[in-house]
Motif scaffolding. Structure first.
Motif, PDB file in Angstrom:
ATOM      1  N   GLY A  59      64.258  63.045  43.185  1.00  0.00           N
ATOM      2  CA  GLY A  59      62.922  62.748  42.675  1.00  0.00           C
ATOM      3  C   GLY A  59      62.303  63.943  41.972  1.00  0.00           C
ATOM      4  N   THR A  96      59.117  57.796  38.843  1.00  0.00           N
ATOM      5  CA  THR A  96      60.058  58.487  39.723  1.00  0.00           C
ATOM      6  C   THR A  96      60.249  57.733  41.029  1.00  0.00           C
ATOM      7  OG1 THR A  96      59.390  60.623  38.793  1.00  0.00           O
ATOM      8  CG2 THR A  96      60.545  60.662  40.897  1.00  0.00           C
ATOM      9  N   ALA A  97      59.149  57.263  41.622  1.00  0.00           N
ATOM     10  CA  ALA A  97      59.242  56.510  42.875  1.00  0.00           C
ATOM     11  C   ALA A  97      60.078  55.248  42.686  1.00  0.00           C
ATOM     12  CB  ALA A  97      57.843  56.165  43.383  1.00  0.00           C
ATOM     13  N   SER A  98      59.930  54.586  41.547  1.00  0.00           N
ATOM     14  CA  SER A  98      60.714  53.376  41.279  1.00  0.00           C
ATOM     15  C   SER A  98      62.203  53.708  41.170  1.00  0.00           C
ATOM     16  CB  SER A  98      60.232  52.708  39.985  1.00  0.00           C
ATOM     17  OG  SER A  98      58.868  52.353  40.089  1.00  0.00           O
ATOM     18  N   THR A 118      63.907  56.391  42.394  1.00  0.00           N
ATOM     19  CA  THR A 118      64.493  56.825  43.668  1.00  0.00           C
ATOM     20  C   THR A 118      64.533  55.682  44.685  1.00  0.00           C
ATOM     21  OG1 THR A 118      62.320  57.700  44.340  1.00  0.00           O
ATOM     22  CG2 THR A 118      63.903  59.251  43.393  1.00  0.00           C
ATOM     23  N   GLY A 119      63.549  54.770  44.604  1.00  0.00           N
ATOM     24  CA  GLY A 119      63.600  53.595  45.470  1.00  0.00           C
ATOM     25  C   GLY A 119      64.838  52.765  45.200  1.00  0.00           C
ATOM     26  N   GLY A 156      61.077  60.342  46.699  1.00  0.00           N
ATOM     27  CA  GLY A 156      61.081  60.733  45.296  1.00  0.00           C
ATOM     28  C   GLY A 156      59.713  61.178  44.816  1.00  0.00           C
ATOM     29  N   ALA A 157      58.667  60.461  45.240  1.00  0.00           N
ATOM     30  CA  ALA A 157      57.309  60.856  44.862  1.00  0.00           C
ATOM     31  C   ALA A 157      56.967  62.235  45.406  1.00  0.00           C
ATOM     32  CB  ALA A 157      56.307  59.814  45.381  1.00  0.00           C
ATOM     33  N   PHE A 213      64.047  51.087  50.141  1.00  0.00           N
ATOM     34  CA  PHE A 213      63.310  51.257  48.888  1.00  0.00           C
ATOM     35  C   PHE A 213      62.015  52.033  49.123  1.00  0.00           C
ATOM     36  CE2 PHE A 213      60.115  50.073  45.785  1.00  0.00           C
ATOM     37  CZ  PHE A 213      60.785  50.237  44.583  1.00  0.00           C
ATOM     38  N   VAL A 214      61.244  51.616  50.128  1.00  0.00           N
ATOM     39  CA  VAL A 214      59.961  52.267  50.394  1.00  0.00           C
ATOM     40  C   VAL A 214      60.173  53.724  50.806  1.00  0.00           C
ATOM     41  CG1 VAL A 214      57.927  52.266  51.882  1.00  0.00           C
ATOM     42  CG2 VAL A 214      58.802  50.119  50.977  1.00  0.00           C
ATOM     43  N   SER A 257      62.753  55.732  50.229  1.00  0.00           N
ATOM     44  CA  SER A 257      63.282  56.531  49.125  1.00  0.00           C
ATOM     45  C   SER A 257      62.231  56.745  48.039  1.00  0.00           C
ATOM     46  CB  SER A 257      64.520  55.853  48.531  1.00  0.00           C
ATOM     47  OG  SER A 257      65.539  55.725  49.505  1.00  0.00           O
ATOM     48  N   ALA A 258      61.387  55.736  47.805  1.00  0.00           N
ATOM     49  CA  ALA A 258      60.305  55.896  46.827  1.00  0.00           C
ATOM     50  C   ALA A 258      59.336  56.978  47.272  1.00  0.00           C
ATOM     51  CB  ALA A 258      59.570  54.564  46.634  1.00  0.00           C
TER      52      ALA A 258
END
Length: 328
Positions: A51, A84-86, A88-89, A229-230, A222-223, A225-226
């Protein structure tokens, strides 16, 4: 000695809160996955690192475009952190589908070794891409929110020194708090959160109650990892320089924060991250004073792992965790 400790306390608290907020959000990814799969996802630190590189890459790309100069820095930051969050999610979902799902039900050591292998793969992939595109793997992000703010504590008391910070500190702290509050609301107040908690309690019974366990686990990855990344974007913005190996030691410390607060407990991970960040900054600033010059700031990592050992000895369930009984 007391006066020396108090003199640096304001700066220690500010630096500790910034670092602790980053630890806390990364620790949430560990604790969410562990709560459902009983798996320590040691690749989560590399998701954080990924991220940081994705966010820095987008910052560099956008700020190199003439039209981006008209966009306010705050809006640019929000756009980059959402993108980025999307990304890495989705990486987290793919990682769960390819590497972890086929090993579900296997002895716990096998997924653990797999997670370590994925972390090495991500390190080398990011290093290869960074060197291919920029010619180097250590990147320095653009300077955002770099205005210095000084708070005068010396005017209140001579025992305290003044404290200074960049405006990025406020952005990091506010964003981290918003992410933690949003996750707490998601887990405790939404249908998906109820499903996540149900799968965490009893996966087999949840599947019998028509909950799609695979979808819930993918959503959890997903949550988590998002969020990781954030947080990488926040780290790159606050500290500037990143490399493919920042996720290793920071991931371990975020894991310590999760254990300190109570692994599997979301609010415990938040508390553990903040406490660990403040204690680590306190050690970095005052370890030399406390030990008469025997140990310096370079031993702050030892201090963090010593905390882990103490917690495991005296309260292995963590500060907010609850003891669990094994069924035999």
């Amino acid at each position: 000695m007391l006066q020396e400790l108090l003199f640096s306390l304001p700066q220690v608290l500010i630096d500790g809160l910034a670092l602790g907020a980053i630890y806390a959000v990364v620790a949430l990814g560990y604790t969410m996955v562990y709560g459902i799969l009983q798996l320590i996802n040691f690749a989560h630190g590399e998701i954080f690192m990924t991220g940081a590189f994705i966010g820095t890459g987008f910052f560099i790309m956008l700020m190199g475009m003439s039209w981006a100069a008209a966009i306010p820095q705050l809006l640019l930051f929000i756009i980059v952190i959402l993108i980025t969050a999307s990304f890495t999610g989705l990486i987290g979902v793919g990682m769960e589908r390819v590497a972890y799902r086929p090993l579900r039900g296997a002895p716990r050591l096998i997924p653990l070794i797999t997670a370590i292998g994925i972390s090495f793969i991500l390190q080398d992939v990011i290093r290869f891409i960074a060197e291919l595109t920029t010619g180097r793997y250590i990147l320095t992000g653009p300077s955002l929110f770099s205005d210095q703010i000084t708070i005068s504590f010396s005017s209140i008391s001579s025992w305290f020194n003044n404290a200074s910070f960049k405006t990025s500190f406020l952005i990091v702290l506010i964003t981290a708090i918003l992410l933690m509050v949003a996750l707490d609301y998601f887990v405790n107040r939404t249908k998906w959160g109820t499903a996540i908690r149900a799968v965490s309690l009893d996966r087999e019974t949840a599947s019998l109650m028509s909950i799609n366990v695979n979808k819930v686990i993918s959503t959890t990855f997903f949550v988590g990892s998002a969020l990781g990344g954030a947080t990488g974007v926040l780290f790159a913005m606050q500290y500037g320089t990143i490399d493919p190996y920042i996720g290793f030691i920071l991931g371990l410390k975020a894991f310590i924060a999760a254990v300190l607060g109570g692994i599997g407990n979301i609010r415990g991970a938040m508390l553990g991250g903040i406490l660990l960040g403040v204690m680590e900054m306190f050690a970095a600033a005052n370890l030399s004073v406390l030990t008469g010059g025997i140990f310096g700031a370079e031993y702050k990592d030892v201090f963090a792992f010593a905390i882990l050992i103490i917690v495991l000895i005296f309260r292995p369930e963590g500060l907010l965790g609850k003891p669990t009984a094994e069924k035999v």
